[in-house]
Design a protein around this motif. Structure first.
Motif, PDB file in Angstrom:
ATOM      1  N   GLY A  20       8.985   2.311  52.016  1.00  0.00           N
ATOM      2  CA  GLY A  20       7.667   1.790  52.342  1.00  0.00           C
ATOM      3  C   GLY A  20       7.682   0.276  52.325  1.00  0.00           C
ATOM      4  N   PRO A  21       6.519  -0.333  52.113  1.00  0.00           N
ATOM      5  CA  PRO A  21       6.427  -1.792  52.118  1.00  0.00           C
ATOM      6  C   PRO A  21       7.066  -2.408  50.883  1.00  0.00           C
ATOM      7  CG  PRO A  21       4.338  -0.845  51.462  1.00  0.00           C
ATOM      8  CD  PRO A  21       5.217   0.299  51.851  1.00  0.00           C
ATOM      9  N   LEU A  22       7.392  -3.669  51.003  1.00  0.00           N
ATOM     10  CA  LEU A  22       7.899  -4.425  49.861  1.00  0.00           C
ATOM     11  C   LEU A  22       6.729  -4.839  48.979  1.00  0.00           C
ATOM     12  CD1 LEU A  22      10.378  -6.501  51.998  1.00  0.00           C
ATOM     13  CD2 LEU A  22      11.015  -4.763  50.307  1.00  0.00           C
ATOM     14  N   ALA A  23       7.032  -5.211  47.743  1.00  0.00           N
ATOM     15  CA  ALA A  23       5.981  -5.584  46.794  1.00  0.00           C
ATOM     16  C   ALA A  23       5.746  -7.089  46.745  1.00  0.00           C
ATOM     17  CB  ALA A  23       6.326  -5.075  45.397  1.00  0.00           C
ATOM     18  N   THR A  24       6.754  -7.881  47.105  1.00  0.00           N
ATOM     19  CA  THR A  24       6.637  -9.329  46.949  1.00  0.00           C
ATOM     20  C   THR A  24       6.997 -10.065  48.237  1.00  0.00           C
ATOM     21  OG1 THR A  24       8.912  -9.631  46.180  1.00  0.00           O
ATOM     22  CG2 THR A  24       7.237  -9.174  44.484  1.00  0.00           C
ATOM     23  N   PHE A  25       6.396 -11.227  48.388  1.00  0.00           N
ATOM     24  CA  PHE A  25       6.719 -12.076  49.533  1.00  0.00           C
ATOM     25  C   PHE A  25       8.150 -12.586  49.450  1.00  0.00           C
ATOM     26  CE2 PHE A  25       2.089 -12.302  49.236  1.00  0.00           C
ATOM     27  CZ  PHE A  25       1.760 -11.929  50.525  1.00  0.00           C
ATOM     28  N   ARG A  26       8.642 -12.777  48.249  1.00  0.00           N
ATOM     29  CA  ARG A  26      10.027 -13.229  48.054  1.00  0.00           C
ATOM     30  C   ARG A  26      11.006 -12.203  48.639  1.00  0.00           C
ATOM     31  NH1 ARG A  26      11.759 -17.080  44.961  1.00  0.00           N
ATOM     32  NH2 ARG A  26       9.784 -17.129  43.854  1.00  0.00           N
ATOM     33  N   ALA A  27      10.784 -10.914  48.356  1.00  0.00           N
ATOM     34  CA  ALA A  27      11.662  -9.859  48.886  1.00  0.00           C
ATOM     35  C   ALA A  27      11.568  -9.784  50.406  1.00  0.00           C
ATOM     36  CB  ALA A  27      11.304  -8.519  48.258  1.00  0.00           C
ATOM     37  N   ALA A  61      12.556  -2.394  46.162  1.00  0.00           N
ATOM     38  CA  ALA A  61      13.768  -1.610  46.425  1.00  0.00           C
ATOM     39  C   ALA A  61      13.681  -0.889  47.776  1.00  0.00           C
ATOM     40  CB  ALA A  61      13.989  -0.594  45.305  1.00  0.00           C
ATOM     41  N   TRP A  62      12.498  -0.890  48.401  1.00  0.00           N
ATOM     42  CA  TRP A  62      12.321  -0.237  49.688  1.00  0.00           C
ATOM     43  C   TRP A  62      12.703  -1.186  50.823  1.00  0.00           C
ATOM     44  CZ3 TRP A  62       6.775   1.849  48.348  1.00  0.00           C
ATOM     45  CH2 TRP A  62       6.902   2.929  47.463  1.00  0.00           C
ATOM     46  N   SER A  63      12.724  -0.666  52.055  1.00  0.00           N
ATOM     47  CA  SER A  63      13.143  -1.460  53.214  1.00  0.00           C
ATOM     48  C   SER A  63      12.093  -2.469  53.663  1.00  0.00           C
ATOM     49  CB  SER A  63      13.468  -0.536  54.390  1.00  0.00           C
ATOM     50  OG  SER A  63      12.273   0.040  54.917  1.00  0.00           O
ATOM     51  N   GLY A  64      10.822  -2.178  53.437  1.00  0.00           N
ATOM     52  CA  GLY A  64       9.760  -3.045  53.941  1.00  0.00           C
ATOM     53  C   GLY A  64       9.437  -2.797  55.398  1.00  0.00           C
ATOM     54  N   GLU A  65      10.067  -1.814  56.009  1.00  0.00           N
ATOM     55  CA  GLU A  65       9.866  -1.544  57.429  1.00  0.00           C
ATOM     56  C   GLU A  65       8.693  -0.602  57.705  1.00  0.00           C
ATOM     57  OE1 GLU A  65      13.656  -0.311  58.939  1.00  0.00           O
ATOM     58  OE2 GLU A  65      14.614  -2.172  58.339  1.00  0.00           O
ATOM     59  N   LEU A  66       8.112  -0.020  56.648  1.00  0.00           N
ATOM     60  CA  LEU A  66       6.964   0.871  56.807  1.00  0.00           C
ATOM     61  C   LEU A  66       5.724   0.200  56.226  1.00  0.00           C
ATOM     62  CD1 LEU A  66       8.598   4.219  55.608  1.00  0.00           C
ATOM     63  CD2 LEU A  66       8.271   3.445  57.965  1.00  0.00           C
ATOM     64  N   THR A  87      11.187  -8.044  64.370  1.00  0.00           N
ATOM     65  CA  THR A  87      11.316  -7.057  63.303  1.00  0.00           C
ATOM     66  C   THR A  87      10.210  -7.339  62.302  1.00  0.00           C
ATOM     67  OG1 THR A  87      13.707  -6.919  63.583  1.00  0.00           O
ATOM     68  CG2 THR A  87      12.815  -6.188  61.470  1.00  0.00           C
ATOM     69  N   ASP A  88       9.439  -6.308  61.982  1.00  0.00           N
ATOM     70  CA  ASP A  88       8.331  -6.457  61.044  1.00  0.00           C
ATOM     71  C   ASP A  88       8.755  -6.045  59.639  1.00  0.00           C
ATOM     72  OD1 ASP A  88       6.696  -7.242  63.115  1.00  0.00           O
ATOM     73  OD2 ASP A  88       5.791  -5.268  63.378  1.00  0.00           O
ATOM     74  N   PHE A  89       8.341  -6.836  58.672  1.00  0.00           N
ATOM     75  CA  PHE A  89       8.494  -6.498  57.263  1.00  0.00           C
ATOM     76  C   PHE A  89       7.093  -6.498  56.665  1.00  0.00           C
ATOM     77  CE2 PHE A  89      12.591  -8.396  58.316  1.00  0.00           C
ATOM     78  CZ  PHE A  89      13.456  -7.429  57.830  1.00  0.00           C
ATOM     79  N   TYR A  90       6.765  -5.425  55.965  1.00  0.00           N
ATOM     80  CA  TYR A  90       5.440  -5.280  55.371  1.00  0.00           C
ATOM     81  C   TYR A  90       5.497  -5.551  53.871  1.00  0.00           C
ATOM     82  CZ  TYR A  90       4.306  -3.004  59.760  1.00  0.00           C
ATOM     83  OH  TYR A  90       4.115  -2.740  61.085  1.00  0.00           O
ATOM     84  N   VAL A  91       4.434  -6.171  53.379  1.00  0.00           N
ATOM     85  CA  VAL A  91       4.257  -6.421  51.949  1.00  0.00           C
ATOM     86  C   VAL A  91       2.922  -5.810  51.565  1.00  0.00           C
ATOM     87  CG1 VAL A  91       4.100  -8.175  50.142  1.00  0.00           C
ATOM     88  CG2 VAL A  91       5.531  -8.586  52.146  1.00  0.00           C
ATOM     89  N   ALA A  92       2.887  -5.088  50.452  1.00  0.00           N
ATOM     90  CA  ALA A  92       1.646  -4.446  50.010  1.00  0.00           C
ATOM     91  C   ALA A  92       1.625  -4.372  48.483  1.00  0.00           C
ATOM     92  CB  ALA A  92       1.540  -3.043  50.597  1.00  0.00           C
ATOM     93  N   PRO A  93       0.425  -4.397  47.913  1.00  0.00           N
ATOM     94  CA  PRO A  93       0.324  -4.297  46.455  1.00  0.00           C
ATOM     95  C   PRO A  93       0.957  -3.019  45.888  1.00  0.00           C
ATOM     96  CG  PRO A  93      -1.751  -5.050  47.365  1.00  0.00           C
ATOM     97  CD  PRO A  93      -0.884  -4.639  48.523  1.00  0.00           C
ATOM     98  N   ASP A  94       0.991  -1.932  46.684  1.00  0.00           N
ATOM     99  CA  ASP A  94       1.605  -0.693  46.213  1.00  0.00           C
ATOM    100  C   ASP A  94       3.044  -0.553  46.700  1.00  0.00           C
ATOM    101  OD1 ASP A  94       0.981  -0.283  48.888  1.00  0.00           O
ATOM    102  OD2 ASP A  94       0.263   1.766  48.602  1.00  0.00           O
ATOM    103  N   GLY A  95       3.649  -1.673  47.116  1.00  0.00           N
ATOM    104  CA  GLY A  95       5.018  -1.665  47.612  1.00  0.00           C
ATOM    105  C   GLY A  95       6.038  -1.665  46.490  1.00  0.00           C
ATOM    106  N   ASN A  96       7.300  -1.686  46.896  1.00  0.00           N
ATOM    107  CA  ASN A  96       8.420  -1.665  45.957  1.00  0.00           C
ATOM    108  C   ASN A  96       9.534  -2.509  46.580  1.00  0.00           C
ATOM    109  OD1 ASN A  96      10.858  -0.919  44.616  1.00  0.00           O
ATOM    110  ND2 ASN A  96       9.940   1.012  44.003  1.00  0.00           N
TER     111      ASN A  96
END
Length: 92
Positions: free
Chosen positions: A49-56, A34-39, A23-32
């Motif tokens: 979309g992607p998550l904003a932090t590595f912690r999330a 509150a999102w799933s991180g799966e896009l 299962t892939d989780f994405y992190v990006a500077p324009d992430g949030n």
């Protein structure tokens, strides 16, 4: 600024390594967080979309349990850590 080369190499290796249905989780500077991180990029309506932090991303991956393969993929950009970020045995 030199460290981004190392991050990009690590990300490339993570992406190119075969994983058994990870299962892939994405992190990006324009992430949030509150999102799933799966896009890898925000959807058109900016509701997922992607998550904003590595912690999330780490926390989302932990919810899958230790037996489920998972990967955290970082998109290019600058990431600033406000506090220490740690991975533990349960994260491997």
């Amino acid at each position: 600024m030199k460290n981004w080369h190392v991050i990009m190499i690590v990300c490339f290796l993570l992406v190119s390594c075969p994983a058994a249905r990870a299962t892939d989780f994405y992190v990006a500077p324009d992430g949030n967080d509150a999102w799933s991180g799966e896009l890898p990029t925000p959807n058109e309506s900016r509701t997922d979309g992607p998550l904003a932090t590595f912690r999330a991303a780490r926390d989302a991956a932990r919810k899958l349990g230790p037996k489920k393969p998972r990967r955290i993929l970082a998109r290019g950009g600058d990431y600033f850590l406000g506090q220490t970020f740690a991975l533990e045995a349960q994260d491997s």
